[in-house]
Scaffold this motif. Sequence first.
Motif, PDB file in Angstrom:
ATOM      1  N   LEU A 223       0.937  -1.071   0.083  1.00  0.00           N
ATOM      2  CA  LEU A 223      -0.060   0.084  -0.107  1.00  0.00           C
ATOM      3  C   LEU A 223       0.817   1.175  -0.007  1.00  0.00           C
ATOM      4  O   LEU A 223       1.953   1.345   0.642  1.00  0.00           O
ATOM      5  N   PHE A 224       0.503   2.397  -0.716  1.00  0.00           N
ATOM      6  CA  PHE A 224       1.276   3.555  -0.944  1.00  0.00           C
ATOM      7  C   PHE A 224       0.216   4.618  -0.140  1.00  0.00           C
ATOM      8  O   PHE A 224      -1.037   4.558  -0.702  1.00  0.00           O
ATOM      9  N   ILE A 225       0.648   5.381   0.610  1.00  0.00           N
ATOM     10  CA  ILE A 225      -0.072   6.122   1.576  1.00  0.00           C
ATOM     11  C   ILE A 225       0.158   7.696   1.301  1.00  0.00           C
ATOM     12  O   ILE A 225       1.227   8.037   0.848  1.00  0.00           O
ATOM     13  N   ASP A 226      -0.665   8.439   1.750  1.00  0.00           N
ATOM     14  CA  ASP A 226      -0.409   9.840   1.781  1.00  0.00           C
ATOM     15  C   ASP A 226      -0.285  10.497   0.440  1.00  0.00           C
ATOM     16  O   ASP A 226       0.581  11.361   0.137  1.00  0.00           O
ATOM     17  N   VAL A 227      -1.223   9.980  -0.401  1.00  0.00           N
ATOM     18  CA  VAL A 227      -1.040  10.526  -2.062  1.00  0.00           C
ATOM     19  C   VAL A 227      -2.127  11.410  -2.041  1.00  0.00           C
ATOM     20  O   VAL A 227      -3.359  11.182  -1.851  1.00  0.00           O
ATOM     21  N   PRO A 228      -1.824  12.512  -2.575  1.00  0.00           N
ATOM     22  CA  PRO A 228      -2.774  13.526  -2.899  1.00  0.00           C
ATOM     23  C   PRO A 228      -3.857  12.892  -3.907  1.00  0.00           C
ATOM     24  O   PRO A 228      -3.626  12.175  -4.952  1.00  0.00           O
ATOM     25  N   ASN A 229      -5.071  13.429  -3.743  1.00  0.00           N
ATOM     26  CA  ASN A 229      -6.194  13.021  -4.799  1.00  0.00           C
ATOM     27  C   ASN A 229      -5.985  13.010  -6.008  1.00  0.00           C
ATOM     28  O   ASN A 229      -6.245  12.210  -6.932  1.00  0.00           O
ATOM     29  N   ALA A 230      -5.327  14.103  -6.274  1.00  0.00           N
ATOM     30  CA  ALA A 230      -5.102  14.588  -7.942  1.00  0.00           C
ATOM     31  C   ALA A 230      -4.047  13.766  -8.234  1.00  0.00           C
ATOM     32  O   ALA A 230      -4.002  13.282  -9.822  1.00  0.00           O
ATOM     33  N   LYS A 231      -3.018  12.745  -7.544  1.00  0.00           N
ATOM     34  CA  LYS A 231      -2.102  12.333  -8.205  1.00  0.00           C
ATOM     35  C   LYS A 231      -2.279  10.512  -7.999  1.00  0.00           C
ATOM     36  O   LYS A 231      -1.600  10.090  -8.579  1.00  0.00           O
ATOM     37  N   THR A 232      -3.641  10.166  -7.618  1.00  0.00           N
ATOM     38  CA  THR A 232      -3.725   8.679  -7.607  1.00  0.00           C
ATOM     39  C   THR A 232      -3.784   8.020  -8.968  1.00  0.00           C
ATOM     40  O   THR A 232      -3.238   7.078  -8.878  1.00  0.00           O
ATOM     41  N   GLY A 233      -4.567   8.739  -9.784  1.00  0.00           N
ATOM     42  CA  GLY A 233      -4.485   7.815 -11.247  1.00  0.00           C
ATOM     43  C   GLY A 233      -3.093   7.792 -11.714  1.00  0.00           C
ATOM     44  O   GLY A 233      -2.865   6.917 -12.265  1.00  0.00           O
ATOM     45  N   GLU A 234      -2.249   8.747 -11.508  1.00  0.00           N
ATOM     46  CA  GLU A 234      -0.903   8.735 -12.032  1.00  0.00           C
ATOM     47  C   GLU A 234      -0.167   7.643 -11.615  1.00  0.00           C
ATOM     48  O   GLU A 234       0.790   6.839 -12.057  1.00  0.00           O
ATOM     49  N   LEU A 235      -0.168   7.615 -10.165  1.00  0.00           N
ATOM     50  CA  LEU A 235       0.458   6.619  -9.505  1.00  0.00           C
ATOM     51  C   LEU A 235      -0.006   5.477  -9.779  1.00  0.00           C
ATOM     52  O   LEU A 235       1.047   4.397 -10.052  1.00  0.00           O
ATOM     53  N   ALA A 236      -1.261   5.073 -10.043  1.00  0.00           N
ATOM     54  CA  ALA A 236      -1.610   3.799 -10.456  1.00  0.00           C
ATOM     55  C   ALA A 236      -1.330   3.185 -11.892  1.00  0.00           C
ATOM     56  O   ALA A 236      -0.824   2.246 -12.070  1.00  0.00           O
ATOM     57  N   ARG A 237      -1.309   4.503 -12.707  1.00  0.00           N
ATOM     58  CA  ARG A 237      -0.653   3.959 -13.978  1.00  0.00           C
ATOM     59  C   ARG A 237       0.921   3.558 -13.888  1.00  0.00           C
ATOM     60  O   ARG A 237       1.199   2.455 -14.806  1.00  0.00           O
ATOM     61  N   GLU A 238       1.615   4.302 -13.115  1.00  0.00           N
ATOM     62  CA  GLU A 238       2.974   3.869 -13.017  1.00  0.00           C
ATOM     63  C   GLU A 238       3.351   2.638 -12.347  1.00  0.00           C
ATOM     64  O   GLU A 238       4.229   1.681 -12.551  1.00  0.00           O
ATOM     65  N   LEU A 239       2.356   2.425 -11.555  1.00  0.00           N
ATOM     66  CA  LEU A 239       2.600   1.060 -10.796  1.00  0.00           C
ATOM     67  C   LEU A 239       2.377  -0.106 -11.704  1.00  0.00           C
ATOM     68  O   LEU A 239       3.062  -1.173 -11.785  1.00  0.00           O
ATOM     69  N   GLY A 240       1.219   0.229 -12.408  1.00  0.00           N
ATOM     70  CA  GLY A 240       0.925  -0.899 -13.583  1.00  0.00           C
ATOM     71  C   GLY A 240       2.339  -1.092 -14.405  1.00  0.00           C
ATOM     72  O   GLY A 240       2.560  -2.279 -15.120  1.00  0.00           O
TER      73      GLY A 240
END
Length: 565
Positions: free
Chosen positions: A372-389
Amino acid sequence: MAEAVPGKETKAQRQERLKREKNPWEAFDEVRAFARAGRASVVPEWASTYFKWWGIYTQGDGVGATGGKGGEGLASEYFMMRVGIPNGIISAHQLRIIGGIARKYANNLADITTRQNIQLHWLTIESLPDVVDALDAIGLSPKGACGDVVRNVTGCPLAGIAADEIIDASPIAQGISRHLSANPEFYNLPRKFKISATGCPSWCTYPEINDVALTAVQHQGEVGYSLRVGGGLSNEPHLGVRLNVFLEPGQAIAAVRGVTEIFREQMVLRESRDRARLKYLFMKEGWTAESFLEELQSRLDFELRPAVPEVVPEDVYRDHAGIHPQKQPGLAYVGASVLRGRITGEQLEAAAGLSERFGSGRLRATVSQNLLFIDVPNAKTGELARELGQIGLHVQGSMFWRGTVACTGTEFCKLAITETKGFARWLVEEMEERLPNFDQQLRLHVTGCPNGCGQHWIADIGIEGKKIKHEGKLTDAYYFCLGGAVGQHAAVARPVGYRCAAPLVPDAIERLLRQYMDTRYPGENLRQWFLRHTNDELRAHLAGEVIAAAERDVPAGRVPYAVAD
């Protein structure tokens, strides 16, 4: 007159003697000496017993139990090591160091385990001191991750940040770890001892299957903990027994210590290695919730209050996968499913970097083998999800990807009968292709032998490794157990008498799930559907025809005790 010849020492007697003779936590200099002298210098007492207190096992030769004797396979020249991570809380710096260790010493390979540990493989005897020293430098250790001791204390990975948590229980979980793990007062328990403390309403640490479990409860404005004891799986599963206790937060650590002392002092549990867990006080020795509570109360200097009503969770998934809001405004956590828990050193290092770029540099490991990755600003969650993929970690995986758990298997474990990690990945790929529209939460657990490290007893579909003749050759096979659950519908999975060769498992699961989708009532979930079908009916669905039940083939001898996490 001839002197009486003492009988041969049993395995349990040998283990108890070795523990009396040495506390391995006080003897790591011997490991340093082995490292200087080479693999051949390792004495049997360390290889079979003492290494475990340092989270170390001799690694199997890739064949598993079938390559050895007495239910245990042959050891290779390599070792595997678990790194304890109390409550699953880890920093980006610590994760990056572990990734570097994996690349340098462990053939670029690591596994997230079902107790929030990270497990390394392919370690040489020469590397063990270097790895332990590197971990110590970042505040982590393998001490107590294995052996007859308090194992890694698990806790909700979202402690302190979950929007729906009842209480942040991480101070309790980490306090228990500091108080009991690697404590010389508790280096010699009858066997392993598993503790969980969670403040989240989903009970994501599976308190039902821990030796001791604290679950947060709120009543009339006061928050405290329920207490369960005696849970465990292995070859004889037993769900934890709830005691008539409401623990105030300030009482929790003392109460858990009291339970641990009770376990430590039960000499009857030291007579046989396969009957040495706390659950056997209830299963074999006639203890009840009432008698256990009476014994616990006698050890405490405060009066235990009676239990209050609790809300038992209904949901199946407890893995926190996906994108969800935190209690902190504007922040979210992103849960990435790590299929089978298998991850490379580069992926660990990349995950550390992403947690710093997109969050606060804090991560959590889960008992579902995820990160789990925590303390992620709401606006950045989609970009993080893509990079994790892009690094192979799925935030929105299929029901099969998300729900699959696998133990170590014959790849590294001397007790396993079948290979599991590669098989689990292939099985998920097959099911995603065959049933792309399957719409139910599903727990699909793969375990390589009857010891149950893959927790198949609490899975919707649990498959247990066997060996059978298939097309004239001895091959991996799996025996099916269906309908396991935790929470409101807690139940041990039912052995339904169906067994097939590993290549045929996808066919069997496809037949079963298509029957469910074709015949379910409106709104009926998979667990409800299992409940209204007999074992004979479920076996026929798996086989595609009516067949006689197959024996589970539980070995008649002792159940090896070493590796189960």
